[in-house]
Design a protein around this motif. Structure first.
Motif, PDB file in Angstrom:
ATOM      1  N   TYR A   7       0.801  -1.334  -0.130  1.00 48.60           N
ATOM      2  CA  TYR A   7      -0.414  -0.030  -0.109  1.00 48.60           C
ATOM      3  C   TYR A   7       0.614   1.396  -0.292  1.00 48.60           C
ATOM      4  CZ  TYR A   7      -3.991   2.466   0.967  1.00 48.60           C
ATOM      5  OH  TYR A   7      -4.889   4.054   0.889  1.00 48.60           O
ATOM      6  N   GLY A   8       0.303   2.399  -0.954  1.00 50.22           N
ATOM      7  CA  GLY A   8       1.168   3.482  -1.523  1.00 50.22           C
ATOM      8  C   GLY A   8       2.400   3.630  -2.018  1.00 50.22           C
ATOM      9  N   VAL A   9       2.212   2.270  -2.647  1.00 51.02           N
ATOM     10  CA  VAL A   9       3.253   2.135  -3.679  1.00 51.02           C
ATOM     11  C   VAL A   9       2.867   1.260  -4.863  1.00 51.02           C
ATOM     12  CG1 VAL A   9       5.762   2.146  -5.015  1.00 51.02           C
ATOM     13  CG2 VAL A   9       5.239   2.186  -2.676  1.00 51.02           C
ATOM     14  N   ASP A  10       1.839   2.147  -5.891  1.00 53.11           N
ATOM     15  CA  ASP A  10       1.336   1.987  -7.122  1.00 53.11           C
ATOM     16  C   ASP A  10       1.232   0.582  -7.919  1.00 53.11           C
ATOM     17  OD1 ASP A  10       2.755   3.090  -9.043  1.00 53.11           O
ATOM     18  OD2 ASP A  10       1.355   4.517  -9.527  1.00 53.11           O
ATOM     19  N   TYR A  11       2.875   0.173  -7.860  1.00 51.67           N
ATOM     20  CA  TYR A  11       3.268  -0.903  -8.259  1.00 51.67           C
ATOM     21  C   TYR A  11       3.278  -1.657  -7.961  1.00 51.67           C
ATOM     22  CZ  TYR A  11       7.677   0.946  -7.301  1.00 51.67           C
ATOM     23  OH  TYR A  11       9.472   1.228  -6.438  1.00 51.67           O
ATOM     24  N   MET A  12       2.975  -1.522  -6.799  1.00 56.64           N
ATOM     25  CA  MET A  12       3.273  -2.756  -5.987  1.00 56.64           C
ATOM     26  C   MET A  12       2.094  -3.161  -5.211  1.00 56.64           C
ATOM     27  SD  MET A  12       6.923  -1.727  -3.064  1.00 56.64           S
ATOM     28  CE  MET A  12       8.737  -1.204  -3.661  1.00 56.64           C
ATOM     29  N   MET A  13       0.397  -2.571  -5.520  1.00 57.54           N
ATOM     30  CA  MET A  13       0.062  -3.275  -4.931  1.00 57.54           C
ATOM     31  C   MET A  13      -0.996  -4.095  -5.681  1.00 57.54           C
ATOM     32  SD  MET A  13      -1.562   0.944  -3.252  1.00 57.54           S
ATOM     33  CE  MET A  13      -2.955   0.336  -2.954  1.00 57.54           C
ATOM     34  N   GLY A  14      -1.915  -4.752  -5.748  1.00 53.73           N
ATOM     35  CA  GLY A  14      -2.197  -5.982  -6.268  1.00 53.73           C
ATOM     36  C   GLY A  14      -1.973  -6.516  -6.978  1.00 53.73           C
ATOM     37  N   SER A  15      -0.756  -7.242  -6.037  1.00 54.32           N
ATOM     38  CA  SER A  15      -0.227  -8.760  -6.738  1.00 54.32           C
ATOM     39  C   SER A  15       1.040  -8.776  -5.132  1.00 54.32           C
ATOM     40  CB  SER A  15       1.177  -8.173  -7.530  1.00 54.32           C
ATOM     41  OG  SER A  15       1.535  -9.567  -7.725  1.00 54.32           O
ATOM     42  N   HIS A  16       1.003 -10.339  -5.816  1.00 48.93           N
ATOM     43  CA  HIS A  16       2.123 -11.483  -4.572  1.00 48.93           C
ATOM     44  C   HIS A  16       3.565 -10.612  -4.920  1.00 48.93           C
ATOM     45  CE1 HIS A  16       1.404 -13.919  -7.437  1.00 48.93           C
ATOM     46  NE2 HIS A  16       3.360 -14.510  -6.848  1.00 48.93           N
ATOM     47  N   ALA A  17       3.988  -9.575  -5.544  1.00 46.42           N
ATOM     48  CA  ALA A  17       5.669  -9.978  -6.819  1.00 46.42           C
ATOM     49  C   ALA A  17       5.666  -9.616  -5.997  1.00 46.42           C
ATOM     50  CB  ALA A  17       5.193  -9.523  -7.479  1.00 46.42           C
ATOM     51  N   TRP A  18       5.947  -8.484  -4.980  1.00 48.63           N
ATOM     52  CA  TRP A  18       6.695  -7.611  -4.096  1.00 48.63           C
ATOM     53  C   TRP A  18       6.567  -7.949  -2.422  1.00 48.63           C
ATOM     54  CZ3 TRP A  18       9.852  -4.222  -6.053  1.00 48.63           C
ATOM     55  CH2 TRP A  18       9.651  -3.552  -7.334  1.00 48.63           C
ATOM     56  N   HIS A  19       6.091 -10.023  -2.327  1.00 52.63           N
ATOM     57  CA  HIS A  19       6.064  -9.685  -0.901  1.00 52.63           C
ATOM     58  C   HIS A  19       7.852 -10.264  -0.591  1.00 52.63           C
ATOM     59  CE1 HIS A  19       5.730 -12.913   2.045  1.00 52.63           C
ATOM     60  NE2 HIS A  19       6.703 -13.352   1.976  1.00 52.63           N
ATOM     61  N   GLY A  20       8.491 -10.681  -1.216  1.00 57.10           N
ATOM     62  CA  GLY A  20      10.089 -10.328  -1.252  1.00 57.10           C
ATOM     63  C   GLY A  20      10.870  -9.519  -1.785  1.00 57.10           C
ATOM     64  N   LYS A  21      10.490  -8.908  -2.298  1.00 60.18           N
ATOM     65  CA  LYS A  21      11.574  -7.646  -3.629  1.00 60.18           C
ATOM     66  C   LYS A  21      12.297  -6.702  -3.595  1.00 60.18           C
ATOM     67  CE  LYS A  21      11.044  -7.456  -8.639  1.00 60.18           C
ATOM     68  NZ  LYS A  21      10.098  -7.605  -9.907  1.00 60.18           N
ATOM     69  N   ALA A  22      12.720  -6.718  -3.737  1.00 57.75           N
ATOM     70  CA  ALA A  22      13.501  -5.242  -3.510  1.00 57.75           C
ATOM     71  C   ALA A  22      13.114  -3.947  -4.693  1.00 57.75           C
ATOM     72  CB  ALA A  22      14.974  -4.566  -2.592  1.00 57.75           C
ATOM     73  N   PRO A  23      12.808  -2.953  -4.391  1.00 61.25           N
ATOM     74  CA  PRO A  23      13.167  -1.817  -5.364  1.00 61.25           C
ATOM     75  C   PRO A  23      14.378  -1.351  -6.248  1.00 61.25           C
ATOM     76  CG  PRO A  23      12.520  -0.529  -3.814  1.00 61.25           C
ATOM     77  CD  PRO A  23      12.880  -2.181  -3.712  1.00 61.25           C
ATOM     78  N   ASN A  24      14.733  -1.012  -7.104  1.00 66.08           N
ATOM     79  CA  ASN A  24      16.201  -0.421  -7.911  1.00 66.08           C
ATOM     80  C   ASN A  24      15.587   0.575  -7.585  1.00 66.08           C
ATOM     81  OD1 ASN A  24      14.145   0.619 -10.173  1.00 66.08           O
ATOM     82  ND2 ASN A  24      15.380  -1.257 -11.639  1.00 66.08           N
ATOM     83  N   ASP A  25      17.113   1.547  -8.368  1.00 65.44           N
ATOM     84  CA  ASP A  25      17.014   2.660  -8.304  1.00 65.44           C
ATOM     85  C   ASP A  25      15.826   3.664  -9.178  1.00 65.44           C
ATOM     86  OD1 ASP A  25      19.565   2.412  -7.018  1.00 65.44           O
ATOM     87  OD2 ASP A  25      20.354   2.972  -9.242  1.00 65.44           O
ATOM     88  N   GLU A  26      15.520   3.210  -9.797  1.00 65.56           N
ATOM     89  CA  GLU A  26      14.539   3.707 -10.963  1.00 65.56           C
ATOM     90  C   GLU A  26      12.779   3.617  -9.906  1.00 65.56           C
ATOM     91  OE1 GLU A  26      12.392   4.041 -14.524  1.00 65.56           O
ATOM     92  OE2 GLU A  26      14.109   3.302 -14.645  1.00 65.56           O
ATOM     93  N   GLN A  27      12.986   2.537 -10.026  1.00 65.76           N
ATOM     94  CA  GLN A  27      11.425   2.246  -8.827  1.00 65.76           C
ATOM     95  C   GLN A  27      11.729   2.828  -7.566  1.00 65.76           C
ATOM     96  OE1 GLN A  27      12.241  -1.330  -9.161  1.00 65.76           O
ATOM     97  NE2 GLN A  27      10.749  -2.090 -10.490  1.00 65.76           N
ATOM     98  N   LEU A  28      12.476   2.719  -6.761  1.00 69.27           N
ATOM     99  CA  LEU A  28      12.542   3.998  -5.270  1.00 69.27           C
ATOM    100  C   LEU A  28      12.511   5.123  -5.230  1.00 69.27           C
ATOM    101  CD1 LEU A  28      13.479   3.965  -2.709  1.00 69.27           C
ATOM    102  CD2 LEU A  28      15.701   4.562  -3.478  1.00 69.27           C
TER     103      LEU A  28
END
Length: 283
Positions: free
Chosen positions: A247-268
């Motif tokens: 929650y709070g980061v649109d590309y992380m919401m709606g999926s389990h993909a960011w359960h244990g994945k860190a953002p890269n520089d651009e994503q941060l």
């Protein structure tokens, strides 16, 4: 000093920035569940729970909190730092060698605010029940709070503890379930459905409250206060808290993909634009 709702809302954004900064720095960690539970932690430590500083392990005559799903340590560490348990600057050591801020919370380094090593899923409720019963024996009227992932409820030990709590009338405990519907391998319904969780918890003898808006700070404060009012009635209390992973980061919401994945520089950078603060106190 008690903070206003607006100050706490700003703090939830700061905690989310901390979470992302921590996992990005070491390219590891669990941002999804951490971001989803930020309102819960802010509400608990900012408005609801009675605790004392400096921290003591025994914690007599104060409320205790036990994080069972210890992999969401980033939100726990940031909350503790932002509420004065240890210096905020220490967050930069997350998951590094010789750090007190390991991927899962540990006790051997004496990090203030951490009372159990957690992350081996299913164990936190059992520990908390022992503490709750100990408080009763000591005549300590304080409460014990726990947090669990919904995927964690697939562990058998949880259900043994749920049964024990009701049978022994442990009525000084409030256990919250982060019901985001996702776990490491996919949607919880697809991996192993929990079915009608509300009915199951009631059938096990618990008082059950449910909040659909688990990412609304005022709603979370409200449900926790309601739960406090239900303690002392010879039944344990559970909260089913519906949240959104990432929650709070649109590309992380709606999926389990960011359960244990860190953002890269651009994503941060993209995330920080969405979590903008006028004067961020980033470490």
């Amino acid at each position: 000093m008690s903070k206003s709702i607006e100050e706490l809302k700003s703090l939830t954004t700061q905690i989310r920035r901390d979470i992302l900064r921590m996992v990005h720095a070491v390219n590891s960690g669990h941002p999804g569940g951490s971001l989803g539970c930020t309102e819960f932690f802010t509400a608990l430590y900012g408005k609801v729970m009675n605790y004392h500083l400096p921290f003591t392990m025994e914690g007599r005559n104060e409320d205790h909190f036990y994080l069972s799903n210890g992999h969401i340590s980033p939100v726990f560490y940031s909350t503790l730092a932002r509420f004065g348990f240890f210096p905020v600057d220490e967050l930069r050591t997350f998951r590094k060698l010789d750090s007190r801020l390991q991927g899962h919370p540990t006790t051997h380094e004496g990090l203030p605010g951490i009372r159990i090593a957690s992350g081996s899923l299913g164990q936190g409720l059992s520990v908390a029940l022992g503490v709750a019963e100990g408080k009763k024996l000591d005549g300590d009227k304080s409460l014990v709070y726990t947090l669990h992932g919904d995927g964690e409820l697939q562990e058998g030990q949880i259900w043994e503890a749920l049964m024990y709590a009701a049978a022994k009338k442990v009525d000084n405990i409030i256990s919250t379930i982060d019901y985001n519907g996702r776990q490491i391998d996919g949607d919880t319904d697809d991996v192993l459905s929990l079915g009608n969780l509300h009915a199951k918890l009631e059938a096990f003898g618990w008082i059950v409250l449910e909040e659909k808006n688990g990412n609304d700070l005022e709603a979370v404060i409200g449900i926790l206060e309601r739960a406090k009012a239900e303690t002392g009635k010879e039944k344990p209390v559970a909260i089913i808290l519906h949240t959104e992973m990432g929650y709070g980061v649109d590309y992380m919401m709606g999926s389990h993909a960011w359960h244990g994945k860190a953002p890269n520089d651009e994503q941060l950078e993209t995330a920080f634009k969405q979590l903008y603060l006028e004067a961020p106190a980033d470490y």
